[in-house]
Design a protein around this motif. Structure first.
Motif, PDB file in Angstrom:
ATOM      1  N   ALA A 148      79.892  27.162  27.028  1.00  0.00           N
ATOM      2  CA  ALA A 148      79.515  27.075  25.618  1.00  0.00           C
ATOM      3  C   ALA A 148      78.904  25.702  25.351  1.00  0.00           C
ATOM      4  O   ALA A 148      79.202  24.720  26.051  1.00  0.00           O
ATOM      5  N   GLN A 206      78.751  31.882  26.082  1.00  0.00           N
ATOM      6  CA  GLN A 206      78.883  32.010  24.640  1.00  0.00           C
ATOM      7  C   GLN A 206      77.900  31.110  23.916  1.00  0.00           C
ATOM      8  O   GLN A 206      76.945  30.622  24.501  1.00  0.00           O
ATOM      9  N   SER A 207      78.111  30.886  22.623  1.00  0.00           N
ATOM     10  CA  SER A 207      77.100  30.353  21.718  1.00  0.00           C
ATOM     11  C   SER A 207      76.666  28.927  22.040  1.00  0.00           C
ATOM     12  O   SER A 207      77.355  28.180  22.744  1.00  0.00           O
ATOM     13  N   ILE A 231      77.664  36.641  25.440  1.00  0.00           N
ATOM     14  CA  ILE A 231      78.425  37.026  24.258  1.00  0.00           C
ATOM     15  C   ILE A 231      77.906  36.269  23.046  1.00  0.00           C
ATOM     16  O   ILE A 231      78.015  35.042  22.967  1.00  0.00           O
ATOM     17  N   TYR A 286      80.051  35.337  18.108  1.00  0.00           N
ATOM     18  CA  TYR A 286      81.499  35.171  18.144  1.00  0.00           C
ATOM     19  C   TYR A 286      81.835  33.772  17.648  1.00  0.00           C
ATOM     20  O   TYR A 286      81.690  32.791  18.362  1.00  0.00           O
TER      21      TYR A 286
END
Length: 352
Positions: free
Chosen positions: A175, A197-198, A219, A222
């Motif tokens: 991330a 992730q982000s 993903i 989230y």
């Protein structure tokens, strides 16, 4: 300390090194002038991280040697914390970072007792090579806030957890990172091999082997709404996972997934779904109708091939109307269960 050696008429300068054999020696070693710190056969007390974060000078090489172990305590961890700039983190032949995860595993993962994540990494302009992480209690490598970092020849070995109750043992979680490369590595675990992730840009996951877990996952939506952009997953093998590759966004989530490429991916004996693109994740699984707000755009599926077991599904897609600009070339066979495919951009032919 600088060491000078006179050989064959030449004066050679060798970077000074220090060997650390217990945790009490570590802080003094970091504050010294040695360019190489070798951590050998260290036993880290329960509830304490092996701290390679504070006072570690730029330009230092840290070597892991022998067997590194940790006391047992129910806490969040991490067992090892690595942070800094211009560092070289090396696993020497024969070493092991042994989490002895069986002391925590209870078949419940995050829903059970507290379990420490294994290795937290926050580096810039650095290299991590050859680390062998065995039996992590929970997540393996948490890569957060990294920039210009190469991970090569990493082995996340949680295969004992398949029979001893491990769960949620993600291999690499990434991330808020830029220009991170994970190459020529292997993960055997009980959750995502890669969970990306982000707030990530230019992440490369090349020539890696994922075995036994939940596949490779991107993903979005989230929590943090910052985008995921320019992701390249290439030349990988996904073996005996329940999912092969997937892109998923949370139902009601916000963000953007743009420029994800899966290229030359081999799937072998996938039990549930070979390729999954979903926009309706909620409470741990796909539920209800997908929502706009975290579009999946500029997605490339190229030469993704292999087999799904009889009771599985080759391809499953449920996305909202804001998906756009996909390119698709896959040959996944074997799965007999047909699941829904809806929401693909117009003109894209997907063998569902």
């Amino acid at each position: 300390m600088k060491v000078e050696i006179f050989a064959l008429g030449c004066l050679l300068t060798v970077a000074a090194a220090i060997e650390v054999n217990n945790i009490q020696q570590l802080e003094a070693a970091k504050k010294g002038n040695d360019k190489v710190i070798t951590l050998k056969n260290i036993q880290v007390p329960a509830g304490q991280s092996l701290n390679l974060e504070t006072n570690l000078k730029p330009g230092t090489t840290v070597e892991f040697a022998g067997r590194i172990t940790f006391g047992h305590q129910n806490w969040d961890g991490p067992l090892v914390r690595i942070k800094g700039k211009n560092l070289n983190i090396i696993g020497k032949p024969g070493h092991v970072i042994d989490g002895e995860g069986h002391r925590w595993w209870d078949h419940k993962g995050q829903r059970g007792s507290k379990k420490p994540n294994a290795i937290y990494v926050q580096l810039e302009n650095s290299k991590v090579n050859g680390l062998y992480l065995k039996n992590a209690p929970a997540w393996g490598f948490s890569v957060n806030g990294c920039k210009d970092v190469d991970f090569t020849n990493i082995n996340v070995d949680n295969k004992d957890g398949h029979t001893k109750g491990a769960l949620n043992t993600d291999g690499f979680g990434i991330a808020a990172s830029r220009n991170v490369k994970i190459m020529n590595s292997r993960v055997n675990n009980q959750d995502d091999c890669l969970a990306l992730q982000s707030d990530c840009d230019h992440i490369y996951f090349d020539n890696n082997v994922c075995e036994g877990g939940h596949g490779i996952a991107v993903i979005g939506g989230y929590g943090n709404p910052k985008p995921i952009t320019n992701i390249f997953i290439r030349g990988c093998q996904v073996i005996k996972n329940n999912i092969g590759i997937r892109v998923k966004t949370m139902r009601g989530g916000k963000g953007l997934i743009k420029g994800v490429t899966f290229d030359n991916i081999v799937l072998k004996d996938i039990s549930d779904t070979g390729i999954m693109i979903m926009g309706n994740y909620y409470n741990g699984g796909p539920t209800g109708e997908p929502t706009n707000g975290c579009p999946i755009t500029d997605l490339t599926i190229n030469n993704v091939r292999g087999n799904v077991l009889n009771n599985g599904t080759n391809v499953r897609i449920v996305v909202a109307s804001d998906a756009s600009n996909w390119k698709w070339n896959s040959n996944v066979q074997g799965g007999k269960q047909k699941r829904e495919c809806k929401g693909m951009p117009k003109g894209v032919k997907v063998p569902c």
